[in-house]
Design a protein around this motif. Structure first.
Motif, PDB file in Angstrom:
ATOM      1  N   ASN A   1      26.064  18.826  16.461  1.00  0.00           N
ATOM      2  CA  ASN A   1      24.745  18.511  17.026  1.00  0.00           C
ATOM      3  C   ASN A   1      24.842  17.239  17.849  1.00  0.00           C
ATOM      4  N   LEU A   2      24.269  17.285  19.039  1.00  0.00           N
ATOM      5  CA  LEU A   2      24.328  16.123  19.936  1.00  0.00           C
ATOM      6  C   LEU A   2      23.563  14.942  19.349  1.00  0.00           C
ATOM      7  N   LYS A   3      22.445  15.248  18.643  1.00  0.00           N
ATOM      8  CA  LYS A   3      21.658  14.167  18.040  1.00  0.00           C
ATOM      9  C   LYS A   3      22.460  13.484  16.931  1.00  0.00           C
ATOM     10  N   GLU A   4      23.149  14.293  16.139  1.00  0.00           N
ATOM     11  CA  GLU A   4      23.988  13.727  15.094  1.00  0.00           C
ATOM     12  C   GLU A   4      25.092  12.858  15.682  1.00  0.00           C
ATOM     13  N   SER A   5      25.594  13.305  16.836  1.00  0.00           N
ATOM     14  CA  SER A   5      26.646  12.532  17.500  1.00  0.00           C
ATOM     15  C   SER A   5      26.120  11.170  17.922  1.00  0.00           C
ATOM     16  N   PHE A   6      24.910  11.143  18.457  1.00  0.00           N
ATOM     17  CA  PHE A   6      24.329   9.858  18.862  1.00  0.00           C
ATOM     18  C   PHE A   6      24.075   8.962  17.643  1.00  0.00           C
ATOM     19  N   ASP A   7      23.619   9.578  16.552  1.00  0.00           N
ATOM     20  CA  ASP A   7      23.403   8.798  15.325  1.00  0.00           C
ATOM     21  C   ASP A   7      24.717   8.229  14.806  1.00  0.00           C
ATOM     22  N   PHE A   8      25.773   9.063  14.873  1.00  0.00           N
ATOM     23  CA  PHE A   8      27.092   8.611  14.422  1.00  0.00           C
ATOM     24  C   PHE A   8      27.592   7.449  15.279  1.00  0.00           C
ATOM     25  N   LEU A   9      27.421   7.585  16.625  1.00  0.00           N
ATOM     26  CA  LEU A   9      27.850   6.511  17.525  1.00  0.00           C
ATOM     27  C   LEU A   9      27.032   5.239  17.290  1.00  0.00           C
ATOM     28  N   LYS A  10      25.750   5.424  17.010  1.00  0.00           N
ATOM     29  CA  LYS A  10      24.884   4.270  16.758  1.00  0.00           C
ATOM     30  C   LYS A  10      25.309   3.547  15.485  1.00  0.00           C
ATOM     31  N   GLY A  11      25.631   4.330  14.414  1.00  0.00           N
ATOM     32  CA  GLY A  11      26.072   3.721  13.169  1.00  0.00           C
ATOM     33  C   GLY A  11      27.385   2.978  13.332  1.00  0.00           C
ATOM     34  N   ASN A  12      28.324   3.573  14.056  1.00  0.00           N
ATOM     35  CA  ASN A  12      29.616   2.920  14.295  1.00  0.00           C
ATOM     36  C   ASN A  12      29.444   1.642  15.112  1.00  0.00           C
ATOM     37  N   ALA A  13      28.517   1.690  16.072  1.00  0.00           N
ATOM     38  CA  ALA A  13      28.264   0.507  16.885  1.00  0.00           C
ATOM     39  C   ALA A  13      27.693  -0.619  16.045  1.00  0.00           C
ATOM     40  N   ALA A  14      26.807  -0.266  15.079  1.00  0.00           N
ATOM     41  CA  ALA A  14      26.230  -1.288  14.189  1.00  0.00           C
ATOM     42  C   ALA A  14      27.300  -1.887  13.292  1.00  0.00           C
ATOM     43  N   LYS A  15      28.175  -1.015  12.756  1.00  0.00           N
ATOM     44  CA  LYS A  15      29.269  -1.509  11.910  1.00  0.00           C
ATOM     45  C   LYS A  15      30.200  -2.425  12.697  1.00  0.00           C
ATOM     46  N   LEU A  16      30.486  -1.993  13.938  1.00  0.00           N
ATOM     47  CA  LEU A  16      31.374  -2.795  14.781  1.00  0.00           C
ATOM     48  C   LEU A  16      30.752  -4.151  15.076  1.00  0.00           C
ATOM     49  N   GLN A  17      29.465  -4.166  15.297  1.00  0.00           N
ATOM     50  CA  GLN A  17      28.773  -5.425  15.574  1.00  0.00           C
ATOM     51  C   GLN A  17      28.814  -6.343  14.351  1.00  0.00           C
ATOM     52  N   THR A  18      28.665  -5.748  13.145  1.00  0.00           N
ATOM     53  CA  THR A  18      28.719  -6.538  11.905  1.00  0.00           C
ATOM     54  C   THR A  18      30.113  -7.148  11.712  1.00  0.00           C
ATOM     55  N   VAL A  19      31.149  -6.347  11.954  1.00  0.00           N
ATOM     56  CA  VAL A  19      32.524  -6.832  11.819  1.00  0.00           C
ATOM     57  C   VAL A  19      32.795  -7.958  12.802  1.00  0.00           C
ATOM     58  N   MET A  20      32.314  -7.790  14.042  1.00  0.00           N
ATOM     59  CA  MET A  20      32.523  -8.825  15.044  1.00  0.00           C
ATOM     60  C   MET A  20      31.807 -10.110  14.655  1.00  0.00           C
TER      61      MET A  20
END
Length: 206
Positions: free
Chosen positions: A174-193
């Motif tokens: 699902n494209l929506k799930e893909s966007f949610d997955f990318l959004k979650g990874n981006a948040a995690k990446l921001q936290t790590v940074m």
């Protein structure tokens, strides 16, 4: 010379009758003057052969000038009568005669008020035509803009289709799930940074 404006005659002959008469007048005058010079020359030659002392070339010239003035005066009177005859009879078109190109005016007669109404109707039609042309141009511009927008939307749809295919290849249906997955990874990446940045600041303080 007649000062009457002869527009219809000018249209038919291709020249004004007054101009024709003026050219005839000057042609006669020039011919008369030329003939007087020839006659004077002949008299002077005869005078030389006769050797008559009482007649000199200057006296002959004075007599020639007087005779020329006399002839011009009478010629002007005769030409005035000839001009009147030609302008009134020969070089004039009767009022009841129409030229071939003007016969339609006799067939389709109209009053001044009818002509004015026709002019107003023509102006109204010209205004409608200009409005219609402007509307067509505006519609054409709008269609061109819609065409460009449609092409842009088609490219966006193609991009989404390609993105959807990529997501499916990586296990996301699902494209929506893909966007949610990318959004979650981006948040995690921001936290790590942020954590890395905080640790870096602490190390710098020591």
């Amino acid at each position: 010379m007649s000062e009457k404006v002869m527009l219809y005659e000018t249209q038919f002959f291709g020249f004004t009758p007054q101009t024709c008469m003026m050219r005839m007048y000057f042609a006669f005058q020039d011919h008369l003057f030329h003939m007087m010079l020839v006659i004077e020359e002949v008299i002077l030659k005869k005078l030389e052969s006769m050797r008559y002392a009482k007649l000199t070339s200057s006296s002959i010239r004075r007599c020639s000038e007087k005779f020329l003035a006399y002839m011009r005066n009478h010629f002007d009177q005769l030409f005035g009568k000839m001009e009147q005859l030609l302008l009134q009879v020969v070089l004039t078109i009767p009022e009841n005669v129409l030229l071939p190109e003007d016969k339609c005016q006799d067939q389709y007669r109209y009053t001044e008020s009818e002509f004015q109404e026709l002019q107003e109707e023509i102006q109204h039609m010209e205004h409608l035509i200009k409005t219609e042309v402007s509307a067509q141009q505006a519609l054409k511009a709008e269609l061109e803009e819609q065409k460009a927008t449609q092409e842009h939307l088609e490219r966006i749809c193609q991009w989404f289709d390609g993105l959807n295919n990529v997501c499916r290849e990586h296990g996301t249906s699902n494209l929506k799930e893909s966007f949610d997955f990318l959004k979650g990874n981006a948040a995690k990446l921001q936290t790590v940074m942020q954590e890395v940045e905080d640790k870096s600041k602490k190390l710098n303080k020591k």
